[in-house]
Design a protein around this motif. Structure first.
Motif, PDB file in Angstrom:
ATOM      1  N   ASP A 256       0.828  -1.214   0.000  1.00 41.68           N
ATOM      2  CA  ASP A 256       0.000   0.000   0.000  1.00 41.68           C
ATOM      3  C   ASP A 256       0.862   1.263   0.000  1.00 41.68           C
ATOM      4  O   ASP A 256       0.539   2.235  -0.673  1.00 41.68           O
ATOM      5  CB  ASP A 256      -0.952   0.026   1.199  1.00 41.68           C
ATOM      6  CG  ASP A 256      -2.045  -1.028   1.097  1.00 41.68           C
ATOM      7  OD1 ASP A 256      -2.347  -1.460  -0.036  1.00 41.68           O
ATOM      8  OD2 ASP A 256      -2.585  -1.420   2.148  1.00 41.68           O
ATOM      9  N   GLU A 257       1.951   1.233   0.743  1.00 43.74           N
ATOM     10  CA  GLU A 257       2.861   2.380   0.759  1.00 43.74           C
ATOM     11  C   GLU A 257       3.519   2.570  -0.604  1.00 43.74           C
ATOM     12  O   GLU A 257       3.668   3.700  -1.069  1.00 43.74           O
ATOM     13  CB  GLU A 257       3.938   2.197   1.836  1.00 43.74           C
ATOM     14  CG  GLU A 257       3.410   2.295   3.248  1.00 43.74           C
ATOM     15  CD  GLU A 257       4.451   1.913   4.285  1.00 43.74           C
ATOM     16  OE1 GLU A 257       4.341   2.402   5.412  1.00 43.74           O
ATOM     17  OE2 GLU A 257       5.376   1.128   3.967  1.00 43.74           O
ATOM     18  N   GLN A 258       3.893   1.488  -1.261  1.00 52.32           N
ATOM     19  CA  GLN A 258       4.504   1.589  -2.590  1.00 52.32           C
ATOM     20  C   GLN A 258       3.543   2.241  -3.580  1.00 52.32           C
ATOM     21  O   GLN A 258       3.935   3.110  -4.356  1.00 52.32           O
ATOM     22  CB  GLN A 258       4.906   0.203  -3.102  1.00 52.32           C
ATOM     23  CG  GLN A 258       6.105  -0.380  -2.415  1.00 52.32           C
ATOM     24  CD  GLN A 258       6.469  -1.744  -2.983  1.00 52.32           C
ATOM     25  OE1 GLN A 258       6.027  -2.135  -4.053  1.00 52.32           O
ATOM     26  NE2 GLN A 258       7.292  -2.476  -2.252  1.00 52.32           N
ATOM     27  N   GLU A 259       2.287   1.823  -3.549  1.00 50.18           N
ATOM     28  CA  GLU A 259       1.300   2.399  -4.462  1.00 50.18           C
ATOM     29  C   GLU A 259       1.107   3.883  -4.171  1.00 50.18           C
ATOM     30  O   GLU A 259       1.052   4.708  -5.084  1.00 50.18           O
ATOM     31  CB  GLU A 259      -0.030   1.657  -4.331  1.00 50.18           C
ATOM     32  CG  GLU A 259      -1.026   2.079  -5.382  1.00 50.18           C
ATOM     33  CD  GLU A 259      -2.248   1.186  -5.418  1.00 50.18           C
ATOM     34  OE1 GLU A 259      -3.321   1.735  -5.686  1.00 50.18           O
ATOM     35  OE2 GLU A 259      -2.131  -0.027  -5.175  1.00 50.18           O
ATOM     36  N   LEU A 260       1.028   4.251  -2.892  1.00 52.33           N
ATOM     37  CA  LEU A 260       0.864   5.646  -2.494  1.00 52.33           C
ATOM     38  C   LEU A 260       2.067   6.487  -2.918  1.00 52.33           C
ATOM     39  O   LEU A 260       1.910   7.584  -3.469  1.00 52.33           O
ATOM     40  CB  LEU A 260       0.654   5.733  -0.978  1.00 52.33           C
ATOM     41  CG  LEU A 260       0.377   7.103  -0.396  1.00 52.33           C
ATOM     42  CD1 LEU A 260      -0.923   7.676  -0.943  1.00 52.33           C
ATOM     43  CD2 LEU A 260       0.306   7.019   1.117  1.00 52.33           C
ATOM     44  N   ILE A 261       3.270   5.975  -2.698  1.00 51.85           N
ATOM     45  CA  ILE A 261       4.483   6.690  -3.097  1.00 51.85           C
ATOM     46  C   ILE A 261       4.534   6.871  -4.612  1.00 51.85           C
ATOM     47  O   ILE A 261       4.865   7.951  -5.123  1.00 51.85           O
ATOM     48  CB  ILE A 261       5.750   5.950  -2.594  1.00 51.85           C
ATOM     49  CG1 ILE A 261       5.885   6.110  -1.094  1.00 51.85           C
ATOM     50  CG2 ILE A 261       7.006   6.440  -3.298  1.00 51.85           C
ATOM     51  CD1 ILE A 261       6.172   7.528  -0.625  1.00 51.85           C
ATOM     52  N   ALA A 262       4.194   5.827  -5.364  1.00 54.60           N
ATOM     53  CA  ALA A 262       4.204   5.933  -6.829  1.00 54.60           C
ATOM     54  C   ALA A 262       3.196   6.989  -7.293  1.00 54.60           C
ATOM     55  O   ALA A 262       3.503   7.812  -8.162  1.00 54.60           O
ATOM     56  CB  ALA A 262       3.894   4.577  -7.451  1.00 54.60           C
ATOM     57  N   ARG A 263       1.985   6.988  -6.723  1.00 58.27           N
ATOM     58  CA  ARG A 263       0.972   7.999  -7.070  1.00 58.27           C
ATOM     59  C   ARG A 263       1.479   9.388  -6.733  1.00 58.27           C
ATOM     60  O   ARG A 263       1.345  10.319  -7.516  1.00 58.27           O
ATOM     61  CB  ARG A 263      -0.323   7.765  -6.285  1.00 58.27           C
ATOM     62  CG  ARG A 263      -1.302   6.852  -6.861  1.00 58.27           C
ATOM     63  CD  ARG A 263      -2.000   7.443  -8.084  1.00 58.27           C
ATOM     64  NE  ARG A 263      -1.764   6.541  -9.162  1.00 58.27           N
ATOM     65  CZ  ARG A 263      -1.380   6.852 -10.389  1.00 58.27           C
ATOM     66  NH1 ARG A 263      -1.230   8.070 -10.764  1.00 58.27           N
ATOM     67  NH2 ARG A 263      -1.146   5.939 -11.286  1.00 58.27           N
ATOM     68  N   ALA A 264       2.065   9.540  -5.557  1.00 60.91           N
ATOM     69  CA  ALA A 264       2.570  10.848  -5.132  1.00 60.91           C
ATOM     70  C   ALA A 264       3.695  11.314  -6.052  1.00 60.91           C
ATOM     71  O   ALA A 264       3.758  12.487  -6.425  1.00 60.91           O
ATOM     72  CB  ALA A 264       3.052  10.775  -3.680  1.00 60.91           C
ATOM     73  N   TRP A 265       4.589  10.415  -6.423  1.00 57.53           N
ATOM     74  CA  TRP A 265       5.703  10.731  -7.321  1.00 57.53           C
ATOM     75  C   TRP A 265       5.173  11.223  -8.659  1.00 57.53           C
ATOM     76  O   TRP A 265       5.628  12.218  -9.200  1.00 57.53           O
ATOM     77  CB  TRP A 265       6.553   9.484  -7.510  1.00 57.53           C
ATOM     78  CG  TRP A 265       7.742   9.624  -8.415  1.00 57.53           C
ATOM     79  CD1 TRP A 265       7.722   9.775  -9.778  1.00 57.53           C
ATOM     80  CD2 TRP A 265       9.121   9.608  -8.054  1.00 57.53           C
ATOM     81  NE1 TRP A 265       9.001   9.848 -10.271  1.00 57.53           N
ATOM     82  CE2 TRP A 265       9.878   9.744  -9.234  1.00 57.53           C
ATOM     83  CE3 TRP A 265       9.789   9.468  -6.849  1.00 57.53           C
ATOM     84  CZ2 TRP A 265      11.268   9.749  -9.233  1.00 57.53           C
ATOM     85  CZ3 TRP A 265      11.173   9.466  -6.853  1.00 57.53           C
ATOM     86  CH2 TRP A 265      11.894   9.620  -8.031  1.00 57.53           C
ATOM     87  N   LEU A 266       4.187  10.541  -9.200  1.00 54.82           N
ATOM     88  CA  LEU A 266       3.683  10.843 -10.544  1.00 54.82           C
ATOM     89  C   LEU A 266       2.688  11.999 -10.580  1.00 54.82           C
ATOM     90  O   LEU A 266       2.740  12.836 -11.477  1.00 54.82           O
ATOM     91  CB  LEU A 266       3.013   9.604 -11.144  1.00 54.82           C
ATOM     92  CG  LEU A 266       3.939   8.419 -11.400  1.00 54.82           C
ATOM     93  CD1 LEU A 266       3.128   7.190 -11.764  1.00 54.82           C
ATOM     94  CD2 LEU A 266       4.955   8.749 -12.479  1.00 54.82           C
ATOM     95  N   ASP A 267       1.768  12.039  -9.623  1.00 51.75           N
ATOM     96  CA  ASP A 267       0.647  12.990  -9.685  1.00 51.75           C
ATOM     97  C   ASP A 267       0.783  14.192  -8.758  1.00 51.75           C
ATOM     98  O   ASP A 267       0.051  15.157  -8.907  1.00 51.75           O
ATOM     99  CB  ASP A 267      -0.664  12.279  -9.335  1.00 51.75           C
ATOM    100  CG  ASP A 267      -1.009  11.183 -10.321  1.00 51.75           C
ATOM    101  OD1 ASP A 267      -0.535  11.244 -11.477  1.00 51.75           O
ATOM    102  OD2 ASP A 267      -1.760  10.265  -9.938  1.00 51.75           O
ATOM    103  N   GLY A 268       1.670  14.108  -7.776  1.00 57.79           N
ATOM    104  CA  GLY A 268       1.768  15.153  -6.769  1.00 57.79           C
ATOM    105  C   GLY A 268       1.168  14.668  -5.460  1.00 57.79           C
ATOM    106  O   GLY A 268       0.625  13.566  -5.386  1.00 57.79           O
ATOM    107  N   TYR A 269       1.275  15.476  -4.442  1.00 57.67           N
ATOM    108  CA  TYR A 269       0.848  15.053  -3.105  1.00 57.67           C
ATOM    109  C   TYR A 269       0.597  16.271  -2.228  1.00 57.67           C
ATOM    110  O   TYR A 269       0.946  17.400  -2.573  1.00 57.67           O
ATOM    111  CB  TYR A 269       1.920  14.169  -2.460  1.00 57.67           C
ATOM    112  CG  TYR A 269       3.284  14.820  -2.438  1.00 57.67           C
ATOM    113  CD1 TYR A 269       3.645  15.694  -1.420  1.00 57.67           C
ATOM    114  CD2 TYR A 269       4.198  14.581  -3.457  1.00 57.67           C
ATOM    115  CE1 TYR A 269       4.886  16.313  -1.421  1.00 57.67           C
ATOM    116  CE2 TYR A 269       5.436  15.189  -3.465  1.00 57.67           C
ATOM    117  CZ  TYR A 269       5.772  16.053  -2.442  1.00 57.67           C
ATOM    118  OH  TYR A 269       6.998  16.663  -2.454  1.00 57.67           O
ATOM    119  N   GLN A 270      -0.007  15.998  -1.095  1.00 61.98           N
ATOM    120  CA  GLN A 270      -0.148  16.975  -0.021  1.00 61.98           C
ATOM    121  C   GLN A 270       0.671  16.441   1.153  1.00 61.98           C
ATOM    122  O   GLN A 270       0.714  15.230   1.376  1.00 61.98           O
ATOM    123  CB  GLN A 270      -1.603  17.090   0.422  1.00 61.98           C
ATOM    124  CG  GLN A 270      -2.552  17.495  -0.688  1.00 61.98           C
ATOM    125  CD  GLN A 270      -3.979  17.461  -0.203  1.00 61.98           C
ATOM    126  OE1 GLN A 270      -4.386  18.308   0.580  1.00 61.98           O
ATOM    127  NE2 GLN A 270      -4.735  16.478  -0.656  1.00 61.98           N
TER     128      GLN A 270
END
Length: 136
Positions: free
Chosen positions: A112-126
């Protein structure tokens, strides 16, 4: 030939509740009520209808436009919220031209952390809100 596109710009959005505070915030002064009782909001394209429950989007140039709730929910997803240490790691890796996969070899992440990190890397994050844990 039809090609498929995705939106790449990040926007800010807030669901309109019809309150005086939101009317003031988005410059609907004096409040513009359209003939059917709905609000109007000034956009780059002119006056547009705005219903309570619609979303007010703010673009990269601080311009605003309304988006119907059902359209908003089909089109946009909130950026993931991650801890500051993860955000700092992403920024460090990007600044040093590392590949995304290298972040996973350096740290031990669950799926779950890997998926979240990949999304954050690609799309941005808060970045997760920091709490002051110091005793007074």
């Amino acid at each position: 030939m039809i090609k498929i596109y995705r939106k790449t710009a990040t926007i800010e959005a807030e669901q309109f509740d019809g309150s005086g505070a939101m009317i003031d915030k988005y410059g609907i002064e004096p409040p513009v009520m359209l003939s059917d009782g709905n609000f109007g909001i000034s956009t780059l394209e002119g006056e547009m209808e705005l219903d309570v429950g619609d979303w007010i989007a703010t673009g990269v140039n601080r311009e605003h436009w309304p988006i119907a709730d059902d359209v908003f929910k089909k089109t946009y997803a909130e950026l993931p919220v991650i801890p500051k240490v993860w955000a700092d790691t992403i920024e460090e890796y990007k600044a040093n031209h590392y590949r995304l996969d290298e972040i996973f070899t350096e740290w031990s992440w669950n799926y779950d952390e890997q998926e979240l990190i990949a999304r954050a890397w690609l799309d941005g994050y808060q970045v997760e809100a920091q709490h002051d844990t110091r005793a007074d």
